[in-house]
Enzyme design. Structure first.
Site, PDB file in Angstrom:
ATOM      1  N   SER A 220      25.730  29.910 -25.726  1.00  0.00           N
ATOM      2  CA  SER A 220      25.846  28.593 -24.278  1.00  0.00           C
ATOM      3  C   SER A 220      24.818  28.022 -24.513  1.00  0.00           C
ATOM      4  CB  SER A 220      27.296  29.633 -24.284  1.00  0.00           C
ATOM      5  OG  SER A 220      28.106  29.510 -23.881  1.00  0.00           O
ATOM      6  N   GLY A 225      25.639  22.350 -26.211  1.00  0.00           N
ATOM      7  CA  GLY A 225      26.571  22.433 -27.022  1.00  0.00           C
ATOM      8  C   GLY A 225      26.679  23.712 -26.962  1.00  0.00           C
ATOM      9  N   GLY A 251      31.345  29.858 -19.411  1.00  0.00           N
ATOM     10  CA  GLY A 251      31.497  30.669 -20.688  1.00  0.00           C
ATOM     11  C   GLY A 251      32.319  31.300 -21.555  1.00  0.00           C
ATOM     12  N   ASP A 252      32.730  31.642 -20.006  1.00  0.00           N
ATOM     13  CA  ASP A 252      34.118  32.842 -20.159  1.00  0.00           C
ATOM     14  C   ASP A 252      35.325  31.425 -21.386  1.00  0.00           C
ATOM     15  OD1 ASP A 252      32.485  34.680 -18.463  1.00  0.00           O
ATOM     16  OD2 ASP A 252      33.325  33.756 -16.698  1.00  0.00           O
TER      17      ASP A 252
END
Length: 315
Positions: A220, A225, A251-252
């Protein structure tokens, strides 16, 4: 089924405030309470997509009981490992411009018996899992090599592992060859021991993690992007976002999108980017549902912009 492992879960309280003024009385305009922890968030995103997920996590005290209750209410199967210490409670303060201030408690210290019980519970459910997502920091009482032991045991059971952790825990686990690792830019820079200023720097760092043992690297890069670097090729994905409301759990959500789309290749990267972009536009740590996704806003290419400077260089 996607099995998630969260060694240090939490009960997360998020308050939206007009501004963060130190030393003043702050009046929240909105509040919410969510079960927290990176693996927990992955399960929440998987469940929001209508897929089956089982969350393995140590739980203790009243906060732990509430975490289990909240997860069950979201259709998530919970495989709790009882521990003597109370599950930690975290606080997040969200400002209108997207700035987030977090206060994370340390959490309980796990005993050797509780650690082994956690590994045993994972083994019990591993056979039915398409993927095992092992996520987050380790609580006190677990050595940095704990994730390495988990990866080794899971591979012996024939399971595929996605690992989202950092620092010594990540480096120790790489020797057991996790199938996917998911660092952000800062974690990637830390793992290779040098700063990252461009997308090309991030690609080189991800390739280095593969030489250490990672099968694929899903990185990430924040507003810039995401990268996918694997034996099948390197891809770059991005999406336009109208406004960032909260980046908690983005992010999860990305990892959940990646795994529910198969966990490999450009289509899985596109799903990861779509989930991450949707998550940052939702309040607190709300996980996106299919209705929140905008696949048309996502671009994935093998023509990686190596010279593009990172909006937030990682050191």
């Amino acid at each position: 089924m996607i099995l998630t492992v969260t060694p240090n879960p939490s009960l997360d309280r998020t308050y939206e405030v007009p501004a963060l003024d130190r030393g003043e009385v702050l009046r929240a305009t909105a509040e919410r309470m969510d079960p927290g922890g990176k693996g927990v968030n992955v399960s929440r995103a998987v469940a929001a997509a209508g897929r089956r997920t089982v969350a393995v996590l140590p739980l203790g005290g009243a906060p732990g009981a509430l975490v289990a209750e909240l997860l069950a209410g979201q259709g998530i199967e919970v495989a709790p490992v009882p521990v003597a210490g109370a599950t930690r409670s975290n606080i997040a303060l969200a400002e209108p411009d997207g700035t987030l201030t977090k206060i994370n408690a340390p959490g309980p210290e796990l005993t050797a018996a509780e650690s082994e019980s956690l590994l045993s519970t994972i083994r019990t459910h591993a056979g039915a899992a398409a993927w095992i997502a092992c996520c987050g920091s380790l609580p006190r009482g677990l050595a940095p090599e704990w994730y390495a032991e988990l990866v080794a045991r899971a591979h012996r059971a024939g399971a595929r592992i996605a690992l989202d952790t950092s620092g010594p825990s990540l480096l120790a686990a790489l020797r057991e060859r996790p199938d996917v690792v998911k660092p952000n830019a800062e974690e990637l820079a830390q793992a290779v021991g040098r700063p990252l200023a461009t997308v090309g720097d991030a690609v080189k760092a991800a390739e280095e993690l593969r030489t250490y043992g990672a099968g694929s690297v899903l990185a990430s890069l924040g507003a810039d992007g995401q990268l996918l670097v694997s034996g099948a090729g390197t891809y770059f994905g991005s999406a336009a976002v109208a406004a960032v409301r909260s980046n908690v759990g983005a992010g999860d959500a990305s990892l959940a999108g990646f795994l529910t789309a198969g966990g490999e290749g450009p289509d899985a990267l596109a799903s990861a980017v779509a989930h991450g972009a949707a998550a940052v536009q939702l309040p607190g740590s709300v996980m996106p549902s299919p209705a929140d996704l905008d696949p048309s806003a996502v671009t994935v290419t093998a023509d990686v912009p190596l010279d593009r400077p990172l909006t937030e260089p990682a050191s």
